[in-house]
Design a protein around this motif. Structure first.
Motif, PDB file in Angstrom:
ATOM      1  N   ASN A 153      -1.944  61.918 -62.804  1.00 11.22           N
ATOM      2  CA  ASN A 153      -2.068  61.259 -61.509  1.00 11.22           C
ATOM      3  C   ASN A 153      -0.795  60.532 -61.096  1.00 11.22           C
ATOM      4  OD1 ASN A 153      -4.792  62.056 -61.378  1.00 11.22           O
ATOM      5  ND2 ASN A 153      -5.415  60.264 -62.593  1.00 11.22           N
ATOM      6  N   ALA A 154       0.335  60.808 -61.754  1.00 13.43           N
ATOM      7  CA  ALA A 154       1.557  60.085 -61.435  1.00 13.43           C
ATOM      8  C   ALA A 154       2.024  60.449 -60.040  1.00 13.43           C
ATOM      9  CB  ALA A 154       2.659  60.420 -62.446  1.00 13.43           C
ATOM     10  N   SER A 155       2.541  59.477 -59.332  1.00  9.96           N
ATOM     11  CA  SER A 155       3.040  59.703 -57.982  1.00  9.96           C
ATOM     12  C   SER A 155       4.375  60.404 -58.037  1.00  9.96           C
ATOM     13  CB  SER A 155       3.193  58.357 -57.255  1.00  9.96           C
ATOM     14  OG  SER A 155       4.121  57.560 -57.939  1.00  9.96           O
ATOM     15  N   PRO A 156       4.784  61.107 -56.945  1.00  6.86           N
ATOM     16  CA  PRO A 156       6.066  61.807 -56.976  1.00  6.86           C
ATOM     17  C   PRO A 156       7.239  60.884 -57.257  1.00  6.86           C
ATOM     18  CG  PRO A 156       4.727  62.544 -55.125  1.00  6.86           C
ATOM     19  CD  PRO A 156       4.022  61.360 -55.713  1.00  6.86           C
ATOM     20  N   SER A 157       7.174  59.620 -56.812  1.00  2.00           N
ATOM     21  CA  SER A 157       8.302  58.711 -57.014  1.00  2.00           C
ATOM     22  C   SER A 157       8.488  58.329 -58.468  1.00  2.00           C
ATOM     23  CB  SER A 157       8.101  57.447 -56.170  1.00  2.00           C
ATOM     24  OG  SER A 157       6.918  56.781 -56.578  1.00  2.00           O
ATOM     25  N   SER A 158       7.424  58.504 -59.323  1.00  2.00           N
ATOM     26  CA  SER A 158       7.530  58.117 -60.722  1.00  2.00           C
ATOM     27  C   SER A 158       7.959  59.275 -61.609  1.00  2.00           C
ATOM     28  CB  SER A 158       6.187  57.580 -61.220  1.00  2.00           C
ATOM     29  OG  SER A 158       5.214  58.608 -61.174  1.00  2.00           O
ATOM     30  N   ARG A 159       8.165  60.474 -61.027  1.00  2.00           N
ATOM     31  CA  ARG A 159       8.585  61.609 -61.824  1.00  2.00           C
ATOM     32  C   ARG A 159      10.087  61.561 -62.078  1.00  2.00           C
ATOM     33  NH1 ARG A 159       5.178  66.731 -59.292  1.00  2.00           N
ATOM     34  NH2 ARG A 159       3.097  65.875 -59.683  1.00  2.00           N
ATOM     35  N   THR A 160      10.467  62.141 -63.211  1.00  2.00           N
ATOM     36  CA  THR A 160      11.865  62.143 -63.619  1.00  2.00           C
ATOM     37  C   THR A 160      12.330  63.570 -63.838  1.00  2.00           C
ATOM     38  OG1 THR A 160      11.602  60.004 -64.699  1.00  2.00           O
ATOM     39  CG2 THR A 160      13.522  61.298 -65.310  1.00  2.00           C
ATOM     40  N   ARG A 161      13.476  63.918 -63.261  1.00  2.00           N
ATOM     41  CA  ARG A 161      14.055  65.239 -63.445  1.00  2.00           C
ATOM     42  C   ARG A 161      15.314  65.104 -64.296  1.00  2.00           C
ATOM     43  NH1 ARG A 161      15.748  68.364 -58.200  1.00  2.00           N
ATOM     44  NH2 ARG A 161      17.332  66.695 -58.159  1.00  2.00           N
ATOM     45  N   LEU A 162      15.398  65.969 -65.292  1.00  2.00           N
ATOM     46  CA  LEU A 162      16.534  65.950 -66.208  1.00  2.00           C
ATOM     47  C   LEU A 162      17.213  67.312 -66.153  1.00  2.00           C
ATOM     48  CD1 LEU A 162      17.968  64.201 -68.382  1.00  2.00           C
ATOM     49  CD2 LEU A 162      16.617  65.417 -70.077  1.00  2.00           C
ATOM     50  N   GLU A 163      18.470  67.317 -65.794  1.00  2.00           N
ATOM     51  CA  GLU A 163      19.256  68.543 -65.748  1.00  2.00           C
ATOM     52  C   GLU A 163      20.290  68.508 -66.855  1.00  2.00           C
ATOM     53  OE1 GLU A 163      20.951  68.650 -61.894  1.00  2.00           O
ATOM     54  OE2 GLU A 163      19.113  69.342 -60.909  1.00  2.00           O
ATOM     55  N   ILE A 164      20.359  69.590 -67.616  1.00  2.00           N
ATOM     56  CA  ILE A 164      21.246  69.668 -68.770  1.00  2.00           C
ATOM     57  C   ILE A 164      22.073  70.937 -68.658  1.00  2.00           C
ATOM     58  CG2 ILE A 164      21.398  69.740 -71.289  1.00  2.00           C
ATOM     59  CD1 ILE A 164      18.693  68.444 -71.453  1.00  2.00           C
ATOM     60  N   ARG A 165      23.339  70.829 -69.039  1.00  2.00           N
ATOM     61  CA  ARG A 165      24.164  72.037 -69.118  1.00  2.00           C
ATOM     62  C   ARG A 165      25.134  71.913 -70.285  1.00  2.00           C
ATOM     63  NH1 ARG A 165      29.399  72.087 -66.537  1.00  2.00           N
ATOM     64  NH2 ARG A 165      29.918  70.100 -65.558  1.00  2.00           N
ATOM     65  N   LEU A 166      25.524  73.087 -70.806  1.00  2.00           N
ATOM     66  CA  LEU A 166      26.452  73.157 -71.933  1.00  2.00           C
ATOM     67  C   LEU A 166      27.883  73.104 -71.396  1.00  2.00           C
ATOM     68  CD1 LEU A 166      26.819  73.698 -75.024  1.00  2.00           C
ATOM     69  CD2 LEU A 166      26.903  76.127 -74.439  1.00  2.00           C
ATOM     70  N   VAL A 167      28.688  72.197 -71.941  1.00  2.00           N
ATOM     71  CA  VAL A 167      30.079  72.068 -71.487  1.00  2.00           C
ATOM     72  C   VAL A 167      31.084  72.509 -72.536  1.00  2.00           C
ATOM     73  CG1 VAL A 167      29.541  70.216 -69.897  1.00  2.00           C
ATOM     74  CG2 VAL A 167      30.184  69.662 -72.239  1.00  2.00           C
ATOM     75  N   GLY A 168      30.672  72.722 -73.780  1.00  2.00           N
ATOM     76  CA  GLY A 168      31.609  73.161 -74.807  1.00  2.00           C
ATOM     77  C   GLY A 168      30.904  73.455 -76.107  1.00  2.00           C
ATOM     78  N   SER A 169      31.464  74.413 -76.867  1.00  2.00           N
ATOM     79  CA  SER A 169      30.879  74.789 -78.151  1.00  2.00           C
ATOM     80  C   SER A 169      31.986  75.246 -79.079  1.00  2.00           C
ATOM     81  CB  SER A 169      29.851  75.907 -77.971  1.00  2.00           C
ATOM     82  OG  SER A 169      29.354  76.333 -79.228  1.00  2.00           O
ATOM     83  N   VAL A 170      31.896  74.851 -80.355  1.00  2.00           N
ATOM     84  CA  VAL A 170      32.862  75.246 -81.376  1.00  2.00           C
ATOM     85  C   VAL A 170      32.102  75.811 -82.560  1.00  2.00           C
ATOM     86  CG1 VAL A 170      34.692  74.491 -82.938  1.00  2.00           C
ATOM     87  CG2 VAL A 170      34.507  73.489 -80.668  1.00  2.00           C
ATOM     88  N   THR A 171      32.418  77.058 -82.904  1.00  2.00           N
ATOM     89  CA  THR A 171      31.777  77.711 -84.054  1.00  2.00           C
ATOM     90  C   THR A 171      32.801  78.181 -85.082  1.00  2.00           C
ATOM     91  OG1 THR A 171      31.793  79.832 -82.882  1.00  2.00           O
ATOM     92  CG2 THR A 171      29.811  78.471 -82.674  1.00  2.00           C
TER      93      THR A 171
END
Length: 550
Positions: free
Chosen positions: A202-220
């Motif tokens: 029942n959470a209101s739209p204003s209480s929702r949280t959006r998290l955006e993630i992206r990869l910026v670097g990788s070393v193998t």
């Protein structure tokens, strides 16, 4: 009749002849024309500054006869907490504050001036004596040249990072602004994992949280047996522990060191350091220009954070699991957690022995996580929060030397078969991760001034931890619990990072890691930027995210 041996002794100065005695008597003295209370002195051997005739740095001496500045000698003796350990800084003969004698002189003359005066007023000494007299000055000159060369090297490395940053800077905005503002791509861009999570149905739209993630670097490439990592904000780098460094692979000898990643170009890693340890590195901690790493071989190594040169080593004789620097006003204190749940407190200015050692209340199974807090009250040194497999506790250490004492502020035991396998403190909140028993879960709680839990904020579950003591972490902007994000690995999803936004009990997963299907061993959040380091056995990856209300 004077024999040949007598003449030879007279020539060498052992038994002066009448002519030699007359020459010495008639020779002008270097102190001619000076009062009796003029002291010919070198610099203070503690601070390498010139002595003064009054004030804090007044000339003084000990029973052994060695002279120092009063403020330097007093500080040196007080730093040695036990009276039995107090000694002269130069000859190590036992000394105390009661042995200090102030010397009252009208003026002091530098050693170089005196040496110049003696050169013109006295006969020249034999060559071996001149060489021995000049040797300390040559050593001092070499030491200063080495320090200047190290400083120049550090400045060149910083300039190289700035040049790389300018070359990789996009035309839209500077690279440093992108790190702070975290400009995220659109939702349809590959490698982005947006998620919308509500605290309840029942959470209101204003209480929702959006998290955006992206990869910026990788070393193998060249990454083997990676375990832990630590961000170093002053140089904007990430330091990672690796195994099989140097020539150890060809020699079939276990060897572990560090690699450094520049946050402006995370895909480029510096070559591994020389072998620092012979067993896996279990924890890293950074403060200013120092980086401390502890290993199961029982040693702590202090490394310069920029050049990765070894500054000091401490052998404790027992496997080490954790390390933490203290904050001001006690910046020189460093705490070590051992495999038998003992906590050792050292002073980085004197690492020959532990200042204090104790075992936390209810401690069992090894101290895997530590958090230190220096207190400003009179007589209070350090407050340490310890996490072992079976307990969480906080201990206050006060006093020094033989009068040192400890006080347990609070203790919380973990009922078997459950275990606490990770703890992280930030902005007045503590994240503790548990496994076994009724299941695995993360507990994010606000802590009070004593360090105990005052209020539970989030309990996150729905994941499976790995078999090792994996590291978990959380990020919270300006102590705002409504925007907290918890990160950890999940054995059910090896090549993914599990995360929980505020109010969520089940995790979301970011599956954009570039490595093979390996379990995540550690996650580390940066205090300065919304960056996350994901450590796997054969890879290190840097993620950037943006958290906003929708």
């Amino acid at each position: 009749m004077e024999t040949e041996s007598a003449k030879e002794n007279a020539r060498l100065g052992n038994v002066p002849s009448d002519a030699a005695a007359a020459a010495v008597k008639d020779a002008p003295r270097c102190s001619e024309g000076r009062p009796d209370d003029v002291v010919t002195a070198a610099h203070c051997s503690v601070c390498f500054e010139v002595w003064s005739t009054s004030g804090p740095h007044q000339l003084c001496c000990l029973r052994c006869g060695h002279m120092f500045g009063w403020s330097c000698l007093e500080r040196w003796l007080r730093q040695q907490r036990r009276a039995a350990e107090r000694s002269c800084p130069q000859c190590k003969q036992r000394a105390s504050l009661a042995d200090v004698r102030l010397l009252y002189v009208s003026c002091t003359i530098a050693a170089e001036e005196e040496r110049s005066a003696m050169h013109y007023s006295l006969p020249q000494r034999p060559q071996p004596v001149r060489v021995l007299a000049r040797e300390p000055c040559e050593k001092e000159a070499l030491r200063r040249a080495l320090l200047q060369e190290r400083a120049r090297r550090i400045e060149l490395e910083r300039e190289l990072c700035r040049v790389r940053e300018a070359l990789t800077r996009p035309p839209v905005a500077p690279a440093r602004e992108m790190v702070g503002a975290v400009a995220m791509p659109a939702e349809k861009e590959p490698g982005v994992a947006p998620a919308v999570t509500a605290a309840d149905a029942n959470a209101s739209p204003s209480s929702r949280t959006r998290l955006e993630i992206r990869l910026v670097g990788s070393v193998t490439a060249g990454m083997r047996n990676c375990r832990v990592a630590s961000f170093h904000a002053p140089t904007e780098t990430l330091l990672v522990s690796t195994g099989d460094v140097g020539q150890a692979v060809a020699a079939a000898v276990d060897s572990y060191g560090l690699r450094r990643l520049c946050l402006q170009r995370p895909s480029d890693a510096s070559p591994p350091t020389a072998a620092l340890h012979r067993a896996p590195i279990r924890d890293l901690a950074a403060q200013d220009a120092l980086l401390a790493c502890v290993s199961l071989d029982g040693q702590m190594t202090l490394v310069h954070a920029t050049s990765l040169a070894v500054v000091a080593r401490v052998a404790t004789g027992r496997p080490l699991w954790s390390v933490a620097f203290a904050s001001p006003p006690q910046p020189h204190a460093i705490a070590l957690g051992t495999a038998d749940a003992t906590v050792l407190l050292y002073d980085t200015r004197k690492l020959d022995a532990a200042v204090q050692r104790y075992k936390p209340a209810g401690g069992c199974g090894g101290a895997h996580s530590l958090q230190t807090l220096s207190m400003g009250q009179a007589g209070v040194c350090v407050r340490i929060t310890e996490a072992t497999l079976q307990s969480l506790s906080s201990t206050q250490l006060s006093g020094e030397g033989d009068g040192a004492r400890q006080e347990t502020l609070w203790s919380q035991s973990v009922a078997t078969p459950s275990q606490c396998y990770s703890m992280r403190c930030r902005n007045g909140y503590r994240l503790a991760s548990y496994r076994g028993g009724s299941g695995a879960y993360h507990l994010l709680a606000q802590v009070n001034t004593d360090g105990c839990d005052a209020e539970a904020v989030t309990r996150a579950n729905g994941f499976v931890p790995g078999p090792c003591l994996d590291r978990t972490d959380f990020w919270m902007p300006a102590a705002d619990a409504s925007r907290a994000v918890i990160f950890s690995g999940d054995a059910q999803h090896p090549n993914a990072v599990a995360y929980w936004t505020a109010g969520a009990t089940s995790p979301q997963h970011f599956r954009g890691l570039a490595s093979t299907a390996e379990a995540v061993r550690s996650v580390v959040c940066s205090d300065a930027h919304p960056l996350l380091a994901v450590v796997q056995s054969g890879a290190v990856q840097v993620l950037r995210w943006r958290c906003e209300d929708v």
